[in-house]
Design a protein around this motif. Structure first.
Motif, PDB file in Angstrom:
ATOM      1  N   LYS A  19      10.190   6.780   3.295  1.00  0.00           N
ATOM      2  CA  LYS A  19      11.328   6.322   4.098  1.00  0.00           C
ATOM      3  C   LYS A  19      11.678   4.861   3.864  1.00  0.00           C
ATOM      4  O   LYS A  19      12.841   4.506   3.736  1.00  0.00           O
ATOM      5  CB  LYS A  19      11.036   6.539   5.583  1.00  0.00           C
ATOM      6  CG  LYS A  19      10.860   7.983   5.953  1.00  0.00           C
ATOM      7  CD  LYS A  19      10.425   8.108   7.398  1.00  0.00           C
ATOM      8  CE  LYS A  19      10.108   9.552   7.725  1.00  0.00           C
ATOM      9  NZ  LYS A  19       9.573   9.694   9.071  1.00  0.00           N
ATOM     10  N   ASN A  20      10.669   4.019   3.835  1.00  0.00           N
ATOM     11  CA  ASN A  20      10.934   2.588   3.663  1.00  0.00           C
ATOM     12  C   ASN A  20      11.579   2.312   2.307  1.00  0.00           C
ATOM     13  O   ASN A  20      12.534   1.546   2.214  1.00  0.00           O
ATOM     14  CB  ASN A  20       9.635   1.791   3.802  1.00  0.00           C
ATOM     15  CG  ASN A  20       9.891   0.311   3.811  1.00  0.00           C
ATOM     16  OD1 ASN A  20      10.541  -0.206   4.705  1.00  0.00           O
ATOM     17  ND2 ASN A  20       9.412  -0.363   2.793  1.00  0.00           N
ATOM     18  N   THR A  21      11.069   2.940   1.264  1.00  0.00           N
ATOM     19  CA  THR A  21      11.630   2.741  -0.074  1.00  0.00           C
ATOM     20  C   THR A  21      13.077   3.197  -0.112  1.00  0.00           C
ATOM     21  O   THR A  21      13.932   2.533  -0.706  1.00  0.00           O
ATOM     22  CB  THR A  21      10.804   3.504  -1.128  1.00  0.00           C
ATOM     23  OG1 THR A  21       9.459   3.019  -1.078  1.00  0.00           O
ATOM     24  CG2 THR A  21      11.359   3.319  -2.513  1.00  0.00           C
ATOM     25  N   LEU A  22      13.351   4.292   0.545  1.00  0.00           N
ATOM     26  CA  LEU A  22      14.712   4.805   0.609  1.00  0.00           C
ATOM     27  C   LEU A  22      15.646   3.779   1.254  1.00  0.00           C
ATOM     28  O   LEU A  22      16.782   3.592   0.815  1.00  0.00           O
ATOM     29  CB  LEU A  22      14.717   6.120   1.395  1.00  0.00           C
ATOM     30  CG  LEU A  22      15.924   7.014   1.283  1.00  0.00           C
ATOM     31  CD1 LEU A  22      16.262   7.319  -0.163  1.00  0.00           C
ATOM     32  CD2 LEU A  22      15.684   8.309   2.042  1.00  0.00           C
ATOM     33  N   GLU A  23      15.146   3.089   2.276  1.00  0.00           N
ATOM     34  CA  GLU A  23      15.955   2.088   2.973  1.00  0.00           C
ATOM     35  C   GLU A  23      16.195   0.831   2.141  1.00  0.00           C
ATOM     36  O   GLU A  23      17.273   0.255   2.187  1.00  0.00           O
ATOM     37  CB  GLU A  23      15.287   1.696   4.295  1.00  0.00           C
ATOM     38  CG  GLU A  23      15.294   2.792   5.327  1.00  0.00           C
ATOM     39  CD  GLU A  23      14.507   2.419   6.574  1.00  0.00           C
ATOM     40  OE1 GLU A  23      14.127   1.232   6.723  1.00  0.00           O
ATOM     41  OE2 GLU A  23      14.264   3.314   7.400  1.00  0.00           O
ATOM     42  N   ILE A  24      15.183   0.382   1.405  1.00  0.00           N
ATOM     43  CA  ILE A  24      15.307  -0.897   0.683  1.00  0.00           C
ATOM     44  C   ILE A  24      15.775  -0.744  -0.752  1.00  0.00           C
ATOM     45  O   ILE A  24      16.091  -1.739  -1.407  1.00  0.00           O
ATOM     46  CB  ILE A  24      13.970  -1.681   0.696  1.00  0.00           C
ATOM     47  CG1 ILE A  24      12.896  -0.978  -0.137  1.00  0.00           C
ATOM     48  CG2 ILE A  24      13.505  -1.955   2.104  1.00  0.00           C
ATOM     49  CD1 ILE A  24      11.662  -1.816  -0.404  1.00  0.00           C
ATOM     50  N   LEU A  25      15.832   0.481  -1.242  1.00  0.00           N
ATOM     51  CA  LEU A  25      16.061   0.716  -2.670  1.00  0.00           C
ATOM     52  C   LEU A  25      17.338   0.067  -3.203  1.00  0.00           C
ATOM     53  O   LEU A  25      17.284  -0.701  -4.169  1.00  0.00           O
ATOM     54  CB  LEU A  25      16.072   2.224  -2.960  1.00  0.00           C
ATOM     55  CG  LEU A  25      16.205   2.589  -4.434  1.00  0.00           C
ATOM     56  CD1 LEU A  25      14.966   2.134  -5.193  1.00  0.00           C
ATOM     57  CD2 LEU A  25      16.408   4.078  -4.580  1.00  0.00           C
ATOM     58  N   PHE A  47       6.503  -0.262  -4.251  1.00  0.00           N
ATOM     59  CA  PHE A  47       5.316   0.438  -3.762  1.00  0.00           C
ATOM     60  C   PHE A  47       4.519  -0.409  -2.770  1.00  0.00           C
ATOM     61  O   PHE A  47       3.932   0.139  -1.823  1.00  0.00           O
ATOM     62  CB  PHE A  47       4.437   0.903  -4.916  1.00  0.00           C
ATOM     63  CG  PHE A  47       5.061   2.012  -5.723  1.00  0.00           C
ATOM     64  CD1 PHE A  47       5.755   3.039  -5.103  1.00  0.00           C
ATOM     65  CD2 PHE A  47       4.970   2.025  -7.098  1.00  0.00           C
ATOM     66  CE1 PHE A  47       6.337   4.067  -5.839  1.00  0.00           C
ATOM     67  CE2 PHE A  47       5.547   3.047  -7.835  1.00  0.00           C
ATOM     68  CZ  PHE A  47       6.235   4.068  -7.206  1.00  0.00           C
ATOM     69  N   SER A  48       4.509  -1.714  -2.956  1.00  0.00           N
ATOM     70  CA  SER A  48       3.830  -2.586  -1.986  1.00  0.00           C
ATOM     71  C   SER A  48       4.508  -2.508  -0.623  1.00  0.00           C
ATOM     72  O   SER A  48       3.842  -2.415   0.410  1.00  0.00           O
ATOM     73  CB  SER A  48       3.839  -4.038  -2.465  1.00  0.00           C
ATOM     74  OG  SER A  48       3.069  -4.184  -3.615  1.00  0.00           O
ATOM     75  N   GLU A  49       5.828  -2.548  -0.626  1.00  0.00           N
ATOM     76  CA  GLU A  49       6.567  -2.448   0.629  1.00  0.00           C
ATOM     77  C   GLU A  49       6.368  -1.091   1.294  1.00  0.00           C
ATOM     78  O   GLU A  49       6.229  -0.998   2.514  1.00  0.00           O
ATOM     79  CB  GLU A  49       8.062  -2.710   0.406  1.00  0.00           C
ATOM     80  CG  GLU A  49       8.385  -4.142   0.056  1.00  0.00           C
ATOM     81  CD  GLU A  49       8.001  -5.111   1.156  1.00  0.00           C
ATOM     82  OE1 GLU A  49       8.352  -4.853   2.327  1.00  0.00           O
ATOM     83  OE2 GLU A  49       7.341  -6.120   0.843  1.00  0.00           O
ATOM     84  N   GLU A  50       6.337  -0.033   0.506  1.00  0.00           N
ATOM     85  CA  GLU A  50       6.124   1.307   1.062  1.00  0.00           C
ATOM     86  C   GLU A  50       4.720   1.417   1.664  1.00  0.00           C
ATOM     87  O   GLU A  50       4.547   1.948   2.765  1.00  0.00           O
ATOM     88  CB  GLU A  50       6.323   2.374  -0.018  1.00  0.00           C
ATOM     89  CG  GLU A  50       6.215   3.780   0.499  1.00  0.00           C
ATOM     90  CD  GLU A  50       7.325   4.166   1.468  1.00  0.00           C
ATOM     91  OE1 GLU A  50       7.056   4.999   2.357  1.00  0.00           O
ATOM     92  OE2 GLU A  50       8.455   3.661   1.342  1.00  0.00           O
TER      93      GLU A  50
END
Length: 104
Positions: A19-25, A47-50
């Motif tokens: 979800k987080n990667t989807l938001e920041i991508l 990947f670090s953020e996820e």
């Protein structure tokens, strides 16, 4: 990158529950292109953020499931401990003073 590729990437992120990667991508990819970052740096950041997001969500879920009435952190404990230690050291000094007066 083509729109088809971005759509497929988003679908895969959803399937993997990232979800987080989807938001920041989108924002991060724009920045990566503007700053000419290499693919390893991009992947590392994403990947670090996820991972950070998943750890934070797991922590929040564990706190929620624990049923604690209030959320406390080590920082809260540390502040409380300092106050308590200060009180105890003041009481100890008073007790030592009374003892020395009783003997003297």
């Amino acid at each position: 990158m083509t729109e088809f590729t971005m759509d497929r990437l988003r679908e895969n992120l959803e399937a993997l529950k990232m979800k987080n990667t989807l938001e920041i991508l989108d924002n991060y990819l724009e920045r990566a292109v503007a700053e000419n970052l290499n693919i390893v740096e991009v992947l590392d950041h994403i990947f670090s953020e996820e991972a950070k997001s998943k750890r934070r969500r797991a922590y929040e879920k564990q706190i929620q499931m624990s049923g604690f009435p209030i959320k406390k952190t080590l920082d809260d404990f540390s502040a409380w401990c300092k106050i308590l230690c200060k009180r105890n050291s003041t009481k100890s000094r008073r007790g030592a003073l009374k003892s020395s007066q009783a003997w003297g």
